[in-house]
Design an enzyme around this catalytic site. Sequence first.
Site, PDB file in Angstrom:
ATOM      1  N   GLN A 105      -0.032  -5.798   1.742  1.00  0.00           N
ATOM      2  CA  GLN A 105       0.248  -4.920   0.612  1.00  0.00           C
ATOM      3  C   GLN A 105       1.621  -5.305   0.069  1.00  0.00           C
ATOM      4  OE1 GLN A 105      -1.765  -1.667  -0.474  1.00  0.00           O
ATOM      5  NE2 GLN A 105      -2.823  -3.587  -0.135  1.00  0.00           N
TER       6      GLN A 105
ATOM      7  N   TRP B  74       8.580  -5.990  -1.768  1.00  0.00           N
ATOM      8  CA  TRP B  74       8.166  -5.030  -0.737  1.00  0.00           C
ATOM      9  C   TRP B  74       6.855  -5.439  -0.106  1.00  0.00           C
ATOM     10  CZ3 TRP B  74       8.767  -0.015   1.380  1.00  0.00           C
ATOM     11  CH2 TRP B  74       7.599   0.605   1.808  1.00  0.00           C
TER      12      TRP B  74
ATOM     13  N   ASP C 172       1.153  -2.666   4.836  1.00  0.00           N
ATOM     14  CA  ASP C 172       0.085  -3.091   5.757  1.00  0.00           C
ATOM     15  C   ASP C 172      -0.297  -4.572   5.702  1.00  0.00           C
ATOM     16  OD1 ASP C 172       0.019  -0.363   5.370  1.00  0.00           O
ATOM     17  OD2 ASP C 172      -2.051  -0.301   4.712  1.00  0.00           O
TER      18      ASP C 172
HETATM   19  C1  FRU Z   1      -1.487   2.629   4.839  1.00  0.00           C
HETATM   20  C2  FRU Z   1      -1.875   2.761   3.364  1.00  0.00           C
HETATM   21  C3  FRU Z   1      -3.336   2.455   3.172  1.00  0.00           C
HETATM   22  C4  FRU Z   1      -3.403   2.049   1.740  1.00  0.00           C
HETATM   23  C5  FRU Z   1      -2.100   1.313   1.551  1.00  0.00           C
HETATM   24  C6  FRU Z   1      -1.479   1.446   0.207  1.00  0.00           C
HETATM   25  O1  FRU Z   1      -0.172   2.315   5.055  1.00  0.00           O
HETATM   26  O2  FRU Z   1      -1.544   4.051   2.918  1.00  0.00           O
HETATM   27  O3  FRU Z   1      -4.205   3.514   3.530  1.00  0.00           O
HETATM   28  O4  FRU Z   1      -4.523   1.254   1.472  1.00  0.00           O
HETATM   29  O5  FRU Z   1      -1.208   1.820   2.531  1.00  0.00           O
HETATM   30  O6  FRU Z   1      -0.398   0.588   0.059  1.00  0.00           O
END
Ligand code: FRU
Length: 450
Positions: free
Chosen positions: A41, A22, A25
């Site tokens: 992420q 997965w 961001d």
């Molecule tokens: C935005 C978010 C961020 C956080 C991340 C966690 O999509 O919620 O604020 O750091 O994703 O995966």
Amino acid sequence: MPHLTRPRDFRPFIHYAPPGGWINDPNGLCWDGAQYHLFAQHHPDSLDWGPMHWIHAVSSDLYRWKDIGIALAPDPLGMIFSGSAVKDENGRLVCMFTHHGGTRDNPCEQQSIAYSADGARFEKFDGNPVIPNPGLPDFRDPRVLPNPFLGGWSAVIAAGDEARIYHSPDLIHWRQTGAFGKTQNQMGGVFECPDLFPLRAPDGSTIWALTVSVTQPRETGGSRAQVFLGEFDGLTFRETIPRDAPVMLDNGYDNYAQVTFSHADPPVALGWASSWTYANQLPTADYRGQMTIAKELSIVRTRFGPRIASKPVLPPLGKASPVEGKTALPGELFALDIDSDKPFEATLSNAKGEAFSFGVKNGAFYTDRARSGITGFSPYFSKPPYVRTETPRLFDPDSPIRMRLVFDRCIAELFSDGGAYTATVLVFPTIPYDAIELRGADGTLYTLNP
Ligand code: FRU
């Protein structure tokens, strides 16, 4: 009738998607003088959001990405949430990110850093966190940038419903110098993934943009990103360019957390091509989540005042061929340029009767994915507001329309009115669209040769 038991391969050709697992961001976007770094992420062990890592890829052209592997993994301070990266005066890549720790009911978000001398292996600073939690449940996604006024570095951090601005001489010691957004955030919800960068206006002046992502209730459109234009004096940001309503960074529902690459001039940005509303259900086979195309950003004058203009960064265009009647598409990756001086409708379709349409009607751009293919994976994907976008023209509604569509298997990105109009739209045709029809416009198709 054959039953579709497995999702077909929607893996895009020129958009970044992870080798597996997965992503959400984009993180740590940075031009280091030789290559672009992209982190994201990442949950390596499943197709759903989970314990967050940073996955890392590099590129020299922004459309062919080479995977490096996992750069940052969770540790006793917590998961590795979103953040950014810069190249410091010693040539090291420095990532600034949120450690998300504590407990589920009582999370603790604080800002930390990690260094890399070779741009591939990262070592977390042993004095982390560098900015402890100030007593807020939501305090994350640091965006670090060189400070052109004071020297040293600034960081913009999402702190509940505002963005706080900090300064540091060394990326380790930070003090707060400003805040923005409490009264300007007309969308409600907490800020996420802020960004702050200078843009050149057509008259040669500099306009600073502060962008933030905000997740609204699913029924009203979920996760979108918002733009404020104004001034940065090295300490804080002020919105100086008036607007009547929130200005969206993208007019579709599938571009979240868009941020720029550090040290890229002019600014270049990309976002996560998804929405929290249905991100966990997207029908891709062996990975979930992908980025938008990279876009070069500038300022364009519109009838509503100055706006951010986006221009897609593309591989060389192949041979041009005109659209005449119902025309065969050159594959699942192509660009289409449209010229029209009146309302028009464009439809991509396949032999199963699945279609994605877009165009201009009553002075507004629209996109429609109601019958685009696989839509039932989420109750929201093909229902209002997600199913159809409508955006008033940014130039005079009677002026000629020039539009570019970039299409890559399951992602359509539209650009028009000097780039002030952008719309990112996911579509999942069960078999590839193989034809295009234009009513009321001339079109030219291009293959893209990455
Ligand atoms: C935005 C978010 C961020 C956080 C991340 C966690 O999509 O919620 O604020 O750091 O994703 O995966």
